[in-house]
Motif scaffolding. Structure first.
Motif, short mmCIF file in Angstrom:
data_model
loop_
_atom_site.label_atom_id
_atom_site.label_comp_id
_atom_site.label_asym_id
_atom_site.label_seq_id
_atom_site.Cartn_x
_atom_site.Cartn_y
_atom_site.Cartn_z
N VAL A 105 12.25 19.29 11.36
CA VAL A 105 13.44 18.83 12.08
C VAL A 105 12.98 18.04 13.31
N SER A 106 13.58 16.86 13.52
CA SER A 106 13.20 16.01 14.65
C SER A 106 13.92 16.47 15.91
N VAL A 107 13.15 16.74 16.96
CA VAL A 107 13.72 17.15 18.25
C VAL A 107 13.11 16.29 19.35
N SER A 108 13.82 16.19 20.49
CA SER A 108 13.33 15.48 21.68
C SER A 108 13.09 16.51 22.77
N ILE A 109 11.88 16.49 23.33
CA ILE A 109 11.49 17.48 24.34
C ILE A 109 11.16 16.74 25.63
N ASP A 110 11.83 17.13 26.74
CA ASP A 110 11.60 16.53 28.06
C ASP A 110 10.67 17.45 28.84
N VAL A 111 9.45 16.97 29.12
CA VAL A 111 8.42 17.78 29.79
C VAL A 111 8.13 17.17 31.16
N ALA A 112 7.90 18.02 32.14
CA ALA A 112 7.52 17.60 33.48
C ALA A 112 6.21 18.27 33.85
#
Length: 516
Positions: A105-112
């Motif tokens: 499954v394609s997901v978008s992850i916002d990392v800092a």
């Protein structure tokens, strides 16, 4: 939060800390010069690298690449600060899109990423790492390396989790205290893994979902820690320390999100139904309890009312007895007070009369004494006044005698002056007479003192004026009498004129002369 790392320039070294605070993602500044010529004023809060004609200059005997804050110098004009590097912690936002999970499954992850530039000697770090970072890595190179390394780590972590577990890594920081113990079998969980607070509020669900969520949290936490350690092993030799890896948000495909939302809504509706049922039951139970309490309160109120009426009657009897006793006491007190008042009034009247008698006696004594003292003082005053007046009369008589002596002496001294003054006044009056005679047009001047001759001249002057006047007639009679040697009785005015030794004027105006 910074979205990119960069290098910039500034006009002065002193502007460095302000620029680093205002611009997120600014790591390196190239200053234009120092605010003081021949001196370097290095601010705190940043690393400073110094060069001379392009060559690096180390500080002190330990040959530190970073110069400490403060004033340094003097230096030649071509020596200056080449770079300022921030010492602050920088947070860089690095989103990763289209990450494939374990179930594809394609997901978008916002990392800092939170990192800082190392080289602080007070923390035991090598200052040469700052120079290595500026010369070999730079902000742009660091950003690119961080993006590549972080994206590779995030995609590897996402590939190890299913899409149902991916949300657990997002809340790893907040759930770090969850007690989850795993053994060789991933499905075994300790008995303390789940602690339900309130099934009515949280809803009911499968225990396997609960255990799966907790394992996902643990996996996410382990994955972020492993990612941070791996990045530190890569970037610490370049002068960069990764402080933490934070997964801000995770976005699943919309259809999967809707499915999860629907599942959550079903659980929430079931919880709502249970809560509504409990509320209804609680309301019925509360109404029954309320009715029971109200009935008990009514019975208790009636009992209290009855006992209160009996107690009120008893207290009323006691009150009536007390009122009667009080009325008797009041009557007795009134009688006693009347007698006491009469006695006090009589004593007061007697005392007032005594005071008046003493006051009259004292007044009479004071009046007699005052009159006696007044008479004595008046007699003394009169004697003193007569003495003073006698002295004043004597003094006045002496002063008047002295004044008469002074006046007599003064009159004796000014007598010749007074005589001269009178002679002067007499001469002034003669001159005034002569002046008036000189202004008289009818004046007749004779050069002889002979009476007859003067008479003839005066008569002639009178007759020359008007023959019909009385003066003319009398002048003729005077001439005739003089001629015949007779002396007729002339009027007083004419006789006075003829007897004078001067010359008479006409029309009743007379003058005199001394014959000169």
């Amino acid at each position: 939060m910074a979205t990119a790392l960069m290098t910039d320039s500034c006009a002065s070294i002193s502007n460095g800390p302000e620029r680093f605070a205002e611009e997120k993602g600014l790591l390196v500044l190239t200053p234009g010069g120092s605010c003081l010529p021949f001196y370097l004023a290095i601010p705190s809060g940043c690393y400073a690298l110094v060069t001379s004609k392009g060559a690096d200059i180390d500080y002190g005997d330990d040959e530190s690449a970073v110069w400490p804050p403060g004033f340094h110098g003097p230096f030649l004009p071509w020596t200056g600060v080449s770079h300022l590097v921030t010492m602050e912690t920088v947070v860089l936002d690095l989103p990763v899109k289209q990450c494939k999970t374990k179930d594809n499954v394609s997901v978008s992850i916002d990392v800092a990423l939170a990192f800082r530039i190392t080289g602080d000697s007070s923390k035991g770090e090598d200052p040469g790492l700052v120079r290595r970072f500026v010369q070999q890595v730079g902000p742009r190179g660091l950003e690119q390396q961080l993006r590549d390394a972080q994206e590779e780590a995030v995609r590897a972590m996402a590939r190890s989790l299913k899409h149902t577990e991916i949300y657990g890594i997002r809340s790893a920081a907040s759930n770090a205290t969850t007690n989850v113990t795993t053994t060789g079998d991933d499905d075994s969980v300790t008995s303390s893994e789940i602690s339900y607070k309130d099934e009515t509020l949280e809803g009911t669900y499968n225990k396997s979902d609960r255990r799966a969520a907790k394992k996902a949290v643990q996996k996410g936490e382990d994955a972020t820690m492993q990612m941070r350690d791996r990045l530190n092993r890569q970037f610490e030799p370049q002068g960069v320390q990764i402080l933490s890896v934070m997964i801000k948000s995770i976005r699943l495909p919309s259809d999967i999100t809707e499915q999860q939302t629907a599942k959550t809504m079903i659980i929430s509706k079931q919880a709502q139904q249970r809560m509504t049922q409990q509320v209804t039951m609680q309301s019925t139970r509360m109404e029954e309890d309320t009715a029971t309490l109200l009935q008990g309160f009514d019975e208790q109120r009636e009992q209290e009312t009855t006992s209160g009426a009996e107690a009120l009657n008893a207290e009323q009897v006691k009150l009536n007895d007390a009122i009667a006793q009080v009325e008797k006491i009041i009557a007795s007190i009134k009688e006693e007070s009347v007698v006491t008042v009469d006695n006090i009034t009589a004593q007061n009247s007697l005392e007032v009369q005594r005071v008046k008698n003493r006051m009259y006696e004292t007044k009479s004594k004071v009046t007699a004494e005052a009159e006696r003292e007044s008479a004595e003082k008046l007699a003394k005053t009169r004697v003193e006044a007569e003495t003073i007046l006698s002295k004043a009369r004597i003094t006045r008589a002496k002063n008047e005698a002295k004044a008469m002596q002074i006046i007599s002496k003064a009159e004796g001294e000014i007598a010749p002056w007074v005589e001269k003054l009178k002679e002067h006044e007499t001469m002034l009056r003669q001159m005034e007479v002569f002046k008036k005679l000189a202004n008289n047009p009818d004046l007749v001047i004779s050069g002889t003192s002979d009476r007859d001759t003067n008479l003839v001249a005066v008569a002639d002057a009178i007759m020359m004026g008007n023959d019909n006047t009385t003066s003319a007639i009398m002048a003729e009679l005077a001439l005739l009498g003089n001629i015949t040697n007779t002396q007729p009785q002339l009027p007083k005015s004419l006789g006075s004129a003829s007897q004078s030794l001067g010359v008479s004027a006409r029309h009743g105006s007379y003058g005199f002369t001394n014959g000169h």
